[in-house]
Each structure stands twice: as structure tokens, then as C-alpha cells.
Design an enzyme around this catalytic site. Sequence first.
Site, mmCIF file in Angstrom:
data_model
loop_
_atom_site.group_PDB
_atom_site.id
_atom_site.type_symbol
_atom_site.label_atom_id
_atom_site.label_comp_id
_atom_site.label_asym_id
_atom_site.label_seq_id
_atom_site.Cartn_x
_atom_site.Cartn_y
_atom_site.Cartn_z
ATOM 1 N N HIS A 25 -26.604 -56.146 -30.575
ATOM 2 C CA HIS A 25 -26.579 -57.573 -30.882
ATOM 3 C C HIS A 25 -27.991 -58.094 -31.059
ATOM 4 O O HIS A 25 -28.955 -57.494 -30.593
ATOM 5 C CB HIS A 25 -25.865 -58.364 -29.779
ATOM 6 C CG HIS A 25 -26.440 -58.165 -28.413
ATOM 7 N ND1 HIS A 25 -26.160 -57.056 -27.634
ATOM 8 C CD2 HIS A 25 -27.284 -58.924 -27.664
ATOM 9 C CE1 HIS A 25 -26.800 -57.141 -26.490
ATOM 10 N NE2 HIS A 25 -27.498 -58.259 -26.480
ATOM 11 N N CYS A 40 -30.016 -61.928 -19.918
ATOM 12 C CA CYS A 40 -30.620 -60.918 -20.787
ATOM 13 C C CYS A 40 -31.495 -61.606 -21.829
ATOM 14 O O CYS A 40 -31.507 -62.837 -21.924
ATOM 15 C CB CYS A 40 -29.554 -60.052 -21.459
ATOM 16 S SG CYS A 40 -28.496 -60.931 -22.617
#
Length: 680
Positions: A67, A186
Site C-alpha cells: 500500500h 504505521c
Amino acid sequence: MSTPLITPGLVALDADLGTDRAGVIRALAELVVRAGRATDTEALFADAWARESKTDTGIPGGIAIPHCRSAAVTEPTLAMARVSPLVDFGSDDGPADLLFFIAAPDGADQAHLALLSKLARSLIKPEFVTSLREAPDAAAVVALVDGALSDAPKPASAPAAERAATAPVEAGDQAARPVLIAVTSCATGIAHTYMAADSLAATAKRLGVELHVETQGASGATPLPADVVAKAQAVIFAVDVDVRDVTRFAGKPVIKAPVKRGIDAPEQLINDAVAAISNPNAPRVAAAAGDASASTSDKKDANVGQSIKRWLLTGVSYMIPFVAGGGLLIALGFLLGGYNITENAGKIIVENSLVNLPAGGLGAYLGAVAFSIGNASMAFLVPALAGYIAYAIADRPGIAPGFVAGAVALLMSAGFLGGLVGGLLAGGVAYGLGRLNVPRWLRGLMPVVIIPLLGSIVASGLMILVLGGPIAALMGGLNSWLSGLTGVSAILLGVILGTMMAFDLGGPVNKVAYSFAVAGLGAGTLANQAPWQIMAAVMAAGMVPPLAMALASTVLSRRSFTAVERENGKAAWLLGAAFISEGAIPFAAADLFRVIPASILGGAATGALIMATGVTSQAPHGGIFVFFAIGNIGMFILSVAVGTVITAVAVILLKRFARRRPMEGADSAAPAVATEPATV
């Protein structure tokens, strides 16, 4: 949502995409571009691969979720592939057959990001994953994903962050069960943040531990309630970035790990946190936000030099935007209004306007505007440096004393050295005042009144009465020395700076050289261009390693590099051109003792050429893209090209003729990893 996240055209079932991770990510990027959801396959791949290079995206269960955010993406998008053969994305339990590629625009709205995050959380549910594996066609996959995204939200009786991952506890067992809190976050804040939260919560419920999780992701974050934080006995930080408002957890035992560990090893993290509750020597969350990743016990044992370096680099990192904007605007002012714009810029903007242009016309007027704005931005350089050094030491109460000390340093002509000293003084005083045990009625006034007042008086008073004069004299001597550098001495300085920039590719040594250049940038003038030359040497040398790896792996000797390295090389062209030295890190990680020496050779040569020919840069970053801020752009490009060729040729020769000793018992067919110095 007007545009669905996934359509049948974004699904590839039972596809053979090969086994090379980079090739598979490129194929997924092509799928997104073909669907009209992104504009540039290479740009999207580069962003996704840069994210993949930081942390593996494989998770247990045969799943991978590459991603990224990318300017090439036009609509938040999910592409899915069910592949054969399987592809290794770094999960501990083996390769993956289900791949989900999440591509978000740089400016994706919160609603779309929340949906992408919700999907990521569904991927740790076995029944959902099984249904995807059994889906007969693309339409069935789309229906399953849409169903997961349209599930009714959980009751709104608790904040979203707490509701997301709280293991319920029976009332009678409350006292017997450990109470933990966790923060997950993250780098992109889309997938791993939420998957780690759910994985930790599910494991805590199974272990009989009360756990409350705060997700600090891209779709927003709701802080845990103060009473939940107060009763928690230990903290888990499963994060890849700094924890926001970390001082809420000050004093609690802490277990810190990358966010992916929250997905791969939640039981170990929870057991470690439970054990830390009764361990008096366990690391604890520090009281100062400047030590967000440290513990109080770590702080006692930490090397003083390391702490000071961290504080200084924090100040430099916050200072850079002022320097970047200001430097580029000043350069633009020179470009539009000529170098004599420094003499009358203020007069022009006061006495003239767009309907009353000065003698030099529109160019002179716009040049004066750009120069004046840039000059105002550069005036914040030293105060911002000092203010954020103090912030790193003492959190928010240190900002005001630090900014004041920096302004006083300017008043005393103490320059950036005065800013460094003033910031350290202000931060130290503010930190000490913040640790005083004061009456309850006074505590509320400490951070907003008492600490800024006394911190400013002490730090700035010392600058005026004691330190400002000597530091100003030292700065004068330093400027004179830099201005007088010619010939061999200037070339030697270029060699040293170039070596430092290439030594660890964005690491501590690289950052010291870069910080030195940026901190002195504001002292450059038309009469004293030495600081601008130093900035040019640092930037040019920092461009060499990634450009050289790109040249070597994609043009000169493709067979000397693995397929993954050749893919990295394609991205390294852009990274190197933009002065992102970290673009060479994947090469150095795989072959440290060949890549680093070769990089040093080219970096040193480029630094020497820049200093020898007097090339200047008024911009602290941007590489070739800030060409208008670079003096003698032709020589700048030639210097970078020379260093690039030297490093590329050197690394190829080292790969061909410098053999590494095989490790005992190693599989000779396995790709080599640099674990020992090369031997010829």
C-alpha cells in the site's frame, strides 16, 4: 461514496504474476492505471516500492497488503489479486496467495481512508479470507469487499479508538486481570495501524487481558479517555512513527515494537507487557515528548552525546522548512530582480504595487516581493532552531524560551551557534522547572506562564550577559575562515563533506554534514558565498549514491544486480535527482562492503569539484529540481555526473573482482548478503 473502492476491473483471479515481489507490485500498479484510477504506473510503483522497502507487508495467513499514498493516484483504490505461484512478501509463515494493493491519493479524504482502514481490519477475519479464496469470479470478490465495507458500525457508546480494540472483562474478574493500553501507528496510517490493533485486541481477549487500543492512523485518531490511561498498568507501542501526545503515558512500563509485530506476534507483545508490570527495571515512558521513543530508565543510561545529537537534529528538522522556503524565494528574487535587489527590495514593495511598477518593471517588483518574503522566512532560521531544540528537551513549555533565546542570539550577532546554545539552555531550564514539585494550585500555571517566563529570563539573560559576545566572536572567526577558504583547503573540505554524505546514506554521519550545511545557510551573502558553496557540496554529494546505483544497475551492468535491485535502480534515478540519498539504501543493505566504499569515492570527488569551482546553492534540498537556486548549474551537473560515474564503475568492479567469503554452511545458490568485508 460516488466512486467504489474496487470494481471487477481491479480484480485478477488465479493470475500468474511471477514470484518477484517488485514485479508483482508493478503488475498491480498497472492494473490500477488500466482501470483509470492512477495516471502513471512507474510513479505509483515507485511510491509503493518505497513503502515496501521500509517494512514487509506480508501478514500471517497467506496475505500481503502492499500500500502507499501517491500523487499518481486519482481515486482511493483497492486492487486484489489471487495468485499462483505464491509470492513472498516477508511474512513469517511463508508466501502469499491473496494480494491487496491499497492505493490512496496524497490528499485522500477521511471517509475514504476510513473505508480502506476498515477493509484492512477485515483481512484478519478467517471467514472473510476464506470467502475470498473461494470466490468464483471478480464480481463475487467485489460483493464480498462491499459487504465488509458496509457492515453496520459498532455502537457509539465509547470513543472510536477505544471501541476498535478493547477486550471486554467480566466485572467480577476486573481486579484479577492485567490492564494494558496500546498505541498502533504505521507510516502511511492505512492498513497496518488497524490490523495491529485488531490483532492485539483479539489476542488479549483470548489471554484474558483487558486491553484498550488507540489507533493513530490516516483516518483520524480518538485519544483514549484519561480514566482508561490512568488505570492502565503498562503500555504497548506498536508503531513505526512517533506516538502523538506521548506524555499522557509518562511513567508507565512500556514495550515498543514495529507495528508489524502487532500483527505477527501479538501474544509475545502482550506477555512482555504483562511481565513488565511487576518488573521494577522495565523501561518506562519518558516524561518529555522530545524522548517519545525512549523510556525514563533509558534516559538515565543514555549516552549524553546521543541525547544532544537527537535534540540538535530535532531543531534542524523543524528549521528546514523556513530555510527551504526562504532560500528558494531569495533565489527567485535574484532571478527576477537581479542581484542588486538586496539593496532596495524593501523600498520597492513599500513604494510600488502592481499598478505602480518600479523602474525595473514587473520583474523588479516581483523579485523584490519574492526576496522580501524569503528574507523574512530566513529570519526565523535561528529562533526556530533554538525553539525546537528546546521543544525536544522539554516539550511545549520549552518552545517560547527557545524562540526568545534564538531571537536574542540574532540580536547579539551570535548566529546559528548562538541558536544552538540558546536552545540547549532554554530547553534545560524549562525541563528543570517542569520537574519541580509545586503546589497543586500552581501546576496549571507552570507550562503556560511560569516556565516560559523564567525560562526566557534565564536562558536569554545568560545569552546577553555572558555567552552572546564570545559566541558572536567565534561566529565572526568561523565566517572569516570559511570566506577565506581557497585552493587546497576548500577542496579538502569538499572531500570531507562528500565522504560524510556517502558514508551512511541518511544516517547519523550524513545528517551531521547536512545539518552543518543547513545551519550555516542563512549566513551566506553575495560577499560571503562560502556557506552556499558548502550547501552545494553537501547536496551534490548526497545525490551521487542513488544516481550511481541507478546507472550501474539499469544501464552499465544489469547482470551484476538482482531483479529486485534493478527495480530499485529505476526508482533511484528520481530519488537521486531529488537529493534523497536513502535511495541507495536497498543496495547498501544487500552489499554493504562494496556499495559504501564506492559511494564514498564518488561523493568525495563531487564534493571536491563543487568546492574547487565555487558552485553555490541557496536551497537546502531538492537536487536538480531547484536549479534556479544553484549558481553555476552547469558545473553542478558535471560534478554530480563525475561522482556518479566514479561510484557506478567502482561498485561494478568491486562486484566483479572483490569476492565475499561464503558463510560456513551457507547455501551457495542463495543470494549473497554482505556480512563480512570483501576480500580480493
